[in-house]
Design a protein around this motif. Structure first.
Motif, PDB file in Angstrom:
ATOM      1  N   ALA A   1      11.575  10.026  -0.405  1.00 10.99           N
ATOM      2  CA  ALA A   1      12.764   9.578   0.320  1.00 10.99           C
ATOM      3  C   ALA A   1      12.405   9.106   1.724  1.00 10.99           C
ATOM      4  N   GLU A   2      11.520   9.843   2.374  1.00  8.57           N
ATOM      5  CA  GLU A   2      11.090   9.468   3.734  1.00  8.57           C
ATOM      6  C   GLU A   2      10.307   8.154   3.715  1.00  8.57           C
ATOM      7  N   GLN A   3       9.421   8.008   2.720  1.00  6.04           N
ATOM      8  CA  GLN A   3       8.607   6.800   2.632  1.00  6.04           C
ATOM      9  C   GLN A   3       9.450   5.572   2.280  1.00  6.04           C
ATOM     10  N   ILE A   4      10.448   5.772   1.426  1.00  6.11           N
ATOM     11  CA  ILE A   4      11.340   4.658   1.073  1.00  6.11           C
ATOM     12  C   ILE A   4      12.120   4.207   2.304  1.00  6.11           C
TER      13      ILE A   4
ATOM     14  N   LYS B   1      11.019   4.276   5.304  1.00  3.37           N
ATOM     15  CA  LYS B   1      10.064   3.501   6.107  1.00  3.37           C
ATOM     16  C   LYS B   1       9.862   2.105   5.520  1.00  3.37           C
ATOM     17  N   LEU B   2       9.825   2.013   4.185  1.00  4.63           N
ATOM     18  CA  LEU B   2       9.668   0.714   3.531  1.00  4.63           C
ATOM     19  C   LEU B   2      10.879  -0.180   3.790  1.00  4.63           C
ATOM     20  N   ILE B   3      12.057   0.412   3.736  1.00  2.84           N
ATOM     21  CA  ILE B   3      13.276  -0.347   4.046  1.00  2.84           C
ATOM     22  C   ILE B   3      13.241  -0.837   5.482  1.00  2.84           C
ATOM     23  N   ALA B   4      12.759   0.021   6.375  1.00  3.80           N
ATOM     24  CA  ALA B   4      12.663  -0.362   7.789  1.00  3.80           C
ATOM     25  C   ALA B   4      11.696  -1.525   8.001  1.00  3.80           C
ATOM     26  N   LEU B   5      10.709  -1.670   7.117  1.00  2.00           N
ATOM     27  CA  LEU B   5       9.760  -2.775   7.234  1.00  2.00           C
ATOM     28  C   LEU B   5      10.390  -4.123   6.883  1.00  2.00           C
ATOM     29  N   VAL B   6      11.331  -4.118   5.934  1.00  2.00           N
ATOM     30  CA  VAL B   6      11.909  -5.393   5.477  1.00  2.00           C
ATOM     31  C   VAL B   6      13.232  -5.735   6.152  1.00  2.00           C
ATOM     32  N   GLU B   7      13.916  -4.738   6.686  1.00  2.00           N
ATOM     33  CA  GLU B   7      15.219  -4.987   7.308  1.00  2.00           C
ATOM     34  C   GLU B   7      15.176  -6.046   8.416  1.00  2.00           C
ATOM     35  N   PRO B   8      14.134  -6.091   9.260  1.00  2.00           N
ATOM     36  CA  PRO B   8      14.114  -7.103  10.328  1.00  2.00           C
ATOM     37  C   PRO B   8      14.077  -8.543   9.821  1.00  2.00           C
TER      38      PRO B   8
ATOM     39  N   GLU C   1       0.838  -1.203   0.000  1.00  2.00           N
ATOM     40  CA  GLU C   1       0.000   0.000   0.000  1.00  2.00           C
ATOM     41  C   GLU C   1       0.873   1.254   0.000  1.00  2.00           C
ATOM     42  N   SER C   2       1.899   1.257   0.832  1.00  2.00           N
ATOM     43  CA  SER C   2       2.792   2.420   0.914  1.00  2.00           C
ATOM     44  C   SER C   2       3.588   2.582  -0.376  1.00  2.00           C
ATOM     45  N   LEU C   3       4.054   1.474  -0.949  1.00  2.00           N
ATOM     46  CA  LEU C   3       4.825   1.539  -2.189  1.00  2.00           C
ATOM     47  C   LEU C   3       3.979   2.116  -3.320  1.00  2.00           C
ATOM     48  N   ASN C   4       2.755   1.669  -3.436  1.00  2.00           N
ATOM     49  CA  ASN C   4       1.877   2.180  -4.488  1.00  2.00           C
ATOM     50  C   ASN C   4       1.576   3.659  -4.304  1.00  2.00           C
ATOM     51  N   LYS C   5       1.487   4.104  -3.060  1.00  2.00           N
ATOM     52  CA  LYS C   5       1.262   5.530  -2.790  1.00  2.00           C
ATOM     53  C   LYS C   5       2.476   6.352  -3.195  1.00  2.00           C
ATOM     54  N   VAL C   6       3.659   5.832  -2.902  1.00  2.00           N
ATOM     55  CA  VAL C   6       4.896   6.531  -3.287  1.00  2.00           C
ATOM     56  C   VAL C   6       4.955   6.701  -4.798  1.00  2.00           C
TER      57      VAL C   6
ATOM     58  N   PHE D   1      13.765  10.725  -7.926  1.00  2.00           N
ATOM     59  CA  PHE D   1      12.732   9.782  -7.495  1.00  2.00           C
ATOM     60  C   PHE D   1      13.122   8.346  -7.841  1.00  2.00           C
ATOM     61  N   GLN D   2      13.614   8.143  -9.060  1.00  2.00           N
ATOM     62  CA  GLN D   2      14.003   6.798  -9.484  1.00  2.00           C
ATOM     63  C   GLN D   2      15.182   6.272  -8.654  1.00  2.00           C
ATOM     64  N   HIS D   3      16.042   7.167  -8.216  1.00  2.00           N
ATOM     65  CA  HIS D   3      17.144   6.746  -7.345  1.00  2.00           C
ATOM     66  C   HIS D   3      16.597   6.136  -6.054  1.00  2.00           C
ATOM     67  N   GLN D   4      15.491   6.684  -5.573  1.00  2.00           N
ATOM     68  CA  GLN D   4      14.881   6.135  -4.355  1.00  2.00           C
ATOM     69  C   GLN D   4      14.336   4.728  -4.589  1.00  2.00           C
ATOM     70  N   LEU D   5      13.751   4.502  -5.749  1.00  2.00           N
ATOM     71  CA  LEU D   5      13.241   3.167  -6.078  1.00  2.00           C
ATOM     72  C   LEU D   5      14.389   2.166  -6.204  1.00  2.00           C
ATOM     73  N   PHE D   6      15.468   2.601  -6.819  1.00  2.00           N
ATOM     74  CA  PHE D   6      16.636   1.726  -6.937  1.00  2.00           C
ATOM     75  C   PHE D   6      17.228   1.429  -5.553  1.00  2.00           C
ATOM     76  N   ARG D   7      17.146   2.393  -4.668  1.00  2.00           N
ATOM     77  CA  ARG D   7      17.658   2.188  -3.309  1.00  2.00           C
ATOM     78  C   ARG D   7      16.849   1.102  -2.597  1.00  2.00           C
TER      79      ARG D   7
END
Length: 283
Positions: free
Chosen positions: A46-49, A51-58, A30-35, A101-107
């Motif tokens: 950048a802020e949302q990405i 947060k998304l990284i923080a969701l998968v890191e664990p 849901e967050s990715l589609n909003k971004v 923006f695309q740099h954030q997706l690649f990140r």
């Protein structure tokens, strides 16, 4: 004895605390589609990405829990990036542009590859023959103005795209029969050579791409011997430890990617280079 029992209890407690599923999957998508729907808001992206990284890191300890959702995650990212790359319509003479923006997706894509492994993630990338030239020319632009995550993931992506079962000369839009013509494959190999001396992740992904390119049936007889001569020269010169490591990475990638029958004429050369570099003489 008591210490052993305590350790076993702690291990059991630790295992009990580990998740059994990627419970944030719906929130992630849901967050990715909003971004993606709000690409103009670069600061928020950048802020949302993050947060998304923080969701998968664990899930680094249990990356397989991402598998049921990984296809949707990767296809959403790659689909968005692919559309952007196609719309850029870059050519060899295009001026580099910066796409924040695309740099954030690649990140985000890089972090998914780091957690789950680039081989598994790479297999979910699109690999349409029409993507080869646009993606490569986009990489050229990113080398001058992009992020290292972008360059790393584009090289990994090209490693998948270049497996298309077509002669690369037939899909080279600039192909010419003239003697001084430099093919798309030639330019791709040259870019990878330059990146082997990188001190970052690009060296590894460039080596992976070289392994895929140089063991293609339409390139192995015309390009591999020349590359091995170049590689040997660089190892003997020893001018840069980063380049030497990059070259050795590429030799490993070549031996992993090629078939035994096709590599047999080149193996003695490869092994001699390895032993020469390691200081061991081979008869």
């Amino acid at each position: 004895m008591e210490a052993t029992i305590v350790n076993e209890v702690l291990e059991v407690e630790e295992e009990a605390q580990l998740p059994s599923t990627f419970k944030e999957a719906a929130q992630f998508m849901e967050s990715l589609n909003k971004v993606i729907a709000h690409q103009d808001d670069v600061v928020s992206a950048a802020e949302q990405i993050d947060k998304l990284i923080a969701l998968v890191e664990p899930y680094q300890q249990q990356p397989n829990l991402l598998d049921p959702y990984l296809k949707a995650m990767i296809e959403t990212l790659i689909g968005t990036l692919r559309e952007h790359i196609q719309n850029c319509n870059f050519t060899p003479s295009s001026q580099p542009k910066k796409f924040i923006f695309q740099h954030q997706l690649f990140r985000l894509l890089y972090h998914l590859a780091k957690i789950r492994g680039y081989k598994i993630v790479m297999n979910l990338f699109s690999h349409d023959v029409r993507d080869l030239e646009p993606t490569f020319y986009y990489l050229i632009s990113e080398l001058q103005s992009g992020s290292w995550e972008s360059v790393y993931m584009l090289l990994v992506w090209l490693s998948m795209i270049c497996l298309v079962p077509f002669d690369l000369a037939k899909i080279d839009s600039g192909y010419s029969a003239q003697a001084d013509f430099k093919s798309l494959a030639h330019h791709m190999i040259q870019v990878c050579k330059d990146l082997l001396q990188s001190s970052g992740k690009a060296s590894l992904s460039a080596a992976i791409l070289l392994g895929k390119l140089l063991t293609r049936k339409d390139l192995i007889s015309s390009h591999l011997a020349g590359y091995l001569e170049w590689a040997q020269t660089k190892l003997v010169e020893g001018s840069s430890p980063f380049l030497s490591h990059g070259v050795l990475y590429s030799l490993v990638a070549i031996t992993k990617s090629g078939s035994r029958e096709e590599l047999l004429p080149f193996l003695s050369h490869i092994f001699r280079m390895h032993h020469t570099f390691s200081g061991t003489r081979v008869a």
